[in-house]
Each structure stands twice: as structure tokens, then as C-alpha cells.
Design a protein around this motif. Structure first.
Motif, mmCIF file in Angstrom:
data_model
loop_
_atom_site.group_PDB
_atom_site.id
_atom_site.type_symbol
_atom_site.label_atom_id
_atom_site.label_comp_id
_atom_site.label_asym_id
_atom_site.label_seq_id
_atom_site.Cartn_x
_atom_site.Cartn_y
_atom_site.Cartn_z
ATOM 1 N N SER A 1 68.186 7.952 -24.257
ATOM 2 C CA SER A 1 67.480 7.004 -23.380
ATOM 3 C C SER A 1 66.966 7.688 -22.127
ATOM 4 O O SER A 1 65.837 7.426 -21.677
ATOM 5 C CB SER A 1 68.411 5.847 -22.994
ATOM 6 O OG SER A 1 68.781 5.095 -24.123
ATOM 7 N N ILE B 1 63.940 9.767 -22.965
ATOM 8 C CA ILE B 1 62.763 8.907 -23.146
ATOM 9 C C ILE B 1 62.209 8.467 -21.790
ATOM 10 O O ILE B 1 60.993 8.412 -21.590
ATOM 11 C CB ILE B 1 63.124 7.700 -24.033
ATOM 12 C CG1 ILE B 1 63.372 8.155 -25.471
ATOM 13 C CG2 ILE B 1 62.032 6.635 -23.993
ATOM 14 C CD1 ILE B 1 63.961 7.095 -26.382
ATOM 15 N N GLU B 2 63.105 8.168 -20.842
ATOM 16 C CA GLU B 2 62.664 7.759 -19.498
ATOM 17 C C GLU B 2 61.840 8.857 -18.823
ATOM 18 O O GLU B 2 60.951 8.565 -18.008
ATOM 19 C CB GLU B 2 63.878 7.441 -18.625
ATOM 20 C CG GLU B 2 64.533 6.106 -18.922
ATOM 21 C CD GLU B 2 65.723 5.852 -18.014
ATOM 22 O OE1 GLU B 2 65.760 6.451 -16.906
ATOM 23 O OE2 GLU B 2 66.612 5.075 -18.403
ATOM 24 N N ASN C 1 59.682 10.573 -20.220
ATOM 25 C CA ASN C 1 58.333 10.391 -20.758
ATOM 26 C C ASN C 1 57.673 11.686 -21.262
ATOM 27 O O ASN C 1 56.501 11.948 -20.981
ATOM 28 C CB ASN C 1 57.437 9.738 -19.699
ATOM 29 C CG ASN C 1 56.214 9.082 -20.317
ATOM 30 O OD1 ASN C 1 56.256 8.619 -21.460
ATOM 31 N ND2 ASN C 1 55.122 9.059 -19.585
ATOM 32 N N LYS D 1 60.909 2.465 -31.077
ATOM 33 C CA LYS D 1 60.665 1.368 -30.146
ATOM 34 C C LYS D 1 59.848 1.826 -28.945
ATOM 35 O O LYS D 1 59.037 1.062 -28.395
ATOM 36 C CB LYS D 1 62.004 0.782 -29.686
ATOM 37 C CG LYS D 1 61.891 -0.332 -28.662
ATOM 38 C CD LYS D 1 63.285 -0.806 -28.236
ATOM 39 C CE LYS D 1 63.194 -1.847 -27.132
ATOM 40 N NZ LYS D 1 64.541 -2.273 -26.664
ATOM 41 N N HIS D 2 60.033 3.080 -28.549
ATOM 42 C CA HIS D 2 59.343 3.602 -27.366
ATOM 43 C C HIS D 2 58.123 4.454 -27.729
ATOM 44 O O HIS D 2 57.612 5.208 -26.888
ATOM 45 C CB HIS D 2 60.321 4.412 -26.513
ATOM 46 C CG HIS D 2 61.338 3.549 -25.810
ATOM 47 N ND1 HIS D 2 61.083 2.951 -24.604
ATOM 48 C CD2 HIS D 2 62.585 3.170 -26.176
ATOM 49 C CE1 HIS D 2 62.154 2.250 -24.237
ATOM 50 N NE2 HIS D 2 63.075 2.365 -25.170
ATOM 51 N N LYS E 1 54.738 11.273 -29.460
ATOM 52 C CA LYS E 1 53.781 10.208 -29.189
ATOM 53 C C LYS E 1 52.536 10.430 -30.050
ATOM 54 O O LYS E 1 52.360 11.494 -30.667
ATOM 55 C CB LYS E 1 53.406 10.212 -27.709
ATOM 56 C CG LYS E 1 54.550 9.817 -26.789
ATOM 57 C CD LYS E 1 54.060 9.740 -25.349
ATOM 58 C CE LYS E 1 55.155 9.258 -24.418
ATOM 59 N NZ LYS E 1 54.681 9.139 -23.022
#
Length: 389
Positions: free
Chosen positions: A187, A190-191, A193, A236-237, A249
Motif C-alpha cells: 500500500s 502504491i501511495e 505512485n 484496484k489501483h 500502469k
């Protein structure tokens, strides 16, 4: 009529680290054992890298480089000047496609962060930062020399340096790691980015400290839970899993790794570097360079290369071991395009066995395409065994 040759990449190996991590089986060596007056032998190593490259150039005869990857070891230990000179020499000696992806592996320590802007200015346009975990106890267990704050700051510093294509390396299934701990690490990553996340399970490899003194790893049920929950969190992200341990991405897959797994060609220079080359007559061979830095530095270029042809009977397994790591559909004719051999009946029969076992997608097979099913992804080793000669 000349053959259509695969895309060509370049791999450059820098073998030194500040400290050898207990899980690492890569060709890395503790830097302070090779330093002279507090410095690594940068001048000598750069000269040998370029001599190594010159010895390989006849194999590729002006073919353009699509991607490059500078790995290790810890490449970011080398000075800014080393990379300015290296990149200038590579541009002079090689043809490059426009906007070629050029990746460097970097540690998140403060010392390396101060050089990020210089790496970007030298022409490196993608950074792969080895974080592995954000948790102090796990970083200590893994032998990492950075802390949580340095890892977070490294991403910020890389953005300020001008990097808009960043990968974070993160591990799971670590000693005493729970599902909650693994998801907390993921997590936080992911934050931050990043465009790309390499999220892979710790495996105990021979010739490592962990192999000699095995740590207590999570039970299989915990590992399955981490993998399942982690992939759901990534999806989900907006991170799509396109390879066993790679998530990105949209339009940010690692072009260098894609070329590996699609059975493309690559030059490998540096201590212990491997390469794969297809010649104009269709012969495919692999190269590997002597591993120990001292041996690499003190041998003539022609003595560095070990060249081994890939035998025709081994090509189906070699090709499928690579292609099936990628969770993308591919045409069976890709085999002929990349190997310059007719599609063997053994490969077709192995695919048919994979269909019967639910490891390959029957709909794609109807159109002479291959794609792993969800079950095939989970039991990839079982699928690959079908292609053994």
C-alpha cells in the motif's frame, strides 16, 4: 533474402555493492574489498566495459539498440563522471532508436540520491529503486542499508531529478511476514505512485546466506493469501500484472524486460553479464562473461567471452520459458519469427496438453494463439514442464 532479426537490447553489469544481502544470488561483491584509496576502479572498469562491447559489436553489425538496462550489484555506487563518460561512449559506438528506454538500478540511500539528477542528465531515463520493504525489522533481516524514510525520499528525489518513469522493487513472503505486513508495504509503495512495481516473492537460492541459515518463512496458506490480496490491491489501483512479478500502469510496461521475455536479442557486457544473439544465418547463441571483477578487469576482451549455441532441440523450451512468463496473448508464428525454425510438433502437442489441463486458453488456441489461463498463471512451472525435450 536476409532474415528478420529480433529487437536488440543492451545489458550492462556493475558488480559492486556496499554490502551483500543474505538473499542475493546475483553477481555482486562487497565494494570495500575492491576499493583503492576509498574508490572503486572506475577508470579500469569503464575501459574494460568498452573493450568488452567492441568484442561483441561484430555479432550485431549496426543493429539499433531498443532498450538498455544497467544492473548489479548497485550501479548507483559509481560516480556521476563514470556515467557521463559511459553514456557518451555508448552513443558513439552504437546505433539507438529514438527515445530508447534506458534503466538504471539504484539504492534508495542518501548517498545515491544525491546523484540522481546527474544520472538523468547523462541520458538515463528510467530508474529502478530497490526498496524491498518499508519495515525496519524486515529491512534489517534482509540486510538492507537504507531505512523507511530514505526509501520514501528516494522517490521524491528521483521526481525532482526529472525521472517520469520509475520502478519500485518490493518483496513479499519475507521472514515472519504476515498478510497485513505485506499489504502495508504494498500500500505504501502504491501511495508513492510509481509507473511500475516489481512485486515478487522471496525465494531461497543456493550460495546465499539464507540458504546456509534458512530463516522462518510464512506458511503456504499465508503466501497464497498475500499473492491473491496483493494482486487485487494492485489491480484496484490501476496496476496490471503483465508478467509473473511485474505490474504497471497503462503503457508503462518495462520495454527492456518485454524484449527478454519475447525472446529478443541482447548484448551483455560487464562482469558476469549474459547475452543472447541471433546471427544473420539464423544461428542463435548465448554469451556469458567471466564473473569475478578482478578476473574481468585483467583479461583481454577475447578471453572474456564464453559463447554457447542454443541447440535446435532446446529452442521450444527456451522460447516458451520466456514467452509464458508474460501474461499476454501471442501468435504461434512468433516461434518461427524469433527462432527461424519451423514450428515443431513437440511444441504443438505440449500446448494441446496444456489445454487439456486447463493451463492454456482454448478460445485463443482456435485462432492459433497462446495465452495462459488463471490456473496457468498459478501453476506456471507445471505448464513449462510440458515443453521439456
Amino acid at each position: 533474402m536476409s532474415l528478420l532479426l529480433p529487437p536488440l537490447s543492451l545489458y550492462i553489469h556493475l558488480p559492486w555493492c556496499v554490502k551483500k544481502c543474505p538473499y542475493c544470488d546475483f553477481n555482486s561483491h562487497q565494494a570495500d574489498r575492491f576499493e583503492h584509496q576509498g574508490k572503486l576502479p572506475e577508470e579500469a572498469y569503464l575501459a574494460q566495459l568498452l573493450a568488452d562491447l567492441e568484442a561483441d559489436l561484430p555479432y550485431v553489425a549496426g543493429r539499433p539498440i531498443q532498450t538498455a538496462f544497467i544492473g548489479g550489484g548497485t550501479p548507483s555506487l559509481m560516480s556521476e563522471d563514470f556515467y557521463y563518460r559511459l553514456m557518451d561512449a555508448l552513443r558513439e559506438k552504437l546505433a539507438w532508436v529514438d527515445n530508447a528506454e534506458i534503466t538504471m538500478e539504484a539504492n534508495p540511500g542518501t548517498f545515491e540520491q544525491n546523484k540522481f539528477a546527474h544520472f538523468r542528465q547523462a541520458g538515463i531515463n528510467r530508474l529502478s529503486i530497490g526498496i524491498q520493504s518499508f519495515q525496519p525489522n524486515l529491512l534489517k533481516t534482509l540486510g538492507r542499508i537504507h531505512n523507511r524514510e530514505e526509501a520514501i525520499h528516494a522517490v521524491d528525489k528521483s521526481r525532482l531529478a526529472g525521472f517520469d518513469n520509475i520502478n519500485l522493487d518490493l518483496m513479499h513472503g519475507l521472514p515472519e511476514q504476515s498478510l497485513e505486513m505485506a499489504l502495508e508495504d504494498l500500500s505504501l509503495a502504491i501511495e508513492l505512485n510509481p509507473e511500475h512495481l516489481s512485486w515478487y516473492q522471496l525465494t531461497i537460492e543456493p550460495n546465499t546466506e539464507f540458504f546456509r541459515r534458512p530463516p522462518s518463512l510464512p506458511e503456504d496458506n499465508t503466501l497464497w493469501g498475500i499473492q491473491d490480496a496483493g494482486q487485487n490491491l494492485l489491480a484496484k489501483h490501476g496496476y496490471t500484472q503483465y508478467e509473473v512479478s511485474a505490474n504497471s500502469k497503462a503503457n508503462r510496461r518495462a520495454a527492456h524486460n518485454l524484449n527478454y521475455w519475447r525472446f529478443g536479442d541482447y548484448l551483455g557486457i560487464g562482469a558476469g553479464a549474459h547475452g543472447k544473439i541471433t546471427l544473420k544465418d539464423g544461428q542463435i547463441f548465448r554469451t556469458r562473461k567471466t564473473r569475478h571483477p578482478n578476473h574481468y578487469l585483467n583479461n583481454l576482451p577475447e578471453a572474456l567471452i564464453i559463447k554457447e549455441a542454443i541447440e535446435q532441440e532446446d529452442l521450444p523450451l527456451e522460447f516458451m520459458m520466456n514467452r509464458l512468463r508474460l501474461f499476454e496473448t501471442f501468435d504461434l508464428q512468433d516461434y518461427e519469427a524469433y527462432t527461424h525454425q519451423k514450428l515443431p510438433t513437440h511444441l504443438i502437442k505440449a500446448c494441446e496438453n496444456g489445454l487439456q489441463q486447463g493451463l492454456l486458453d482454448p478460445h485463443e488456441w482456435q485462432h492459433k494463439r497462446v495465452k495462459t489461463t488463471k490456473k496457468g498463471k498459478l501453476f506456471l512451472n507445471d505448464l513449462l514442464e510440458l515443453f521439456l525435450p
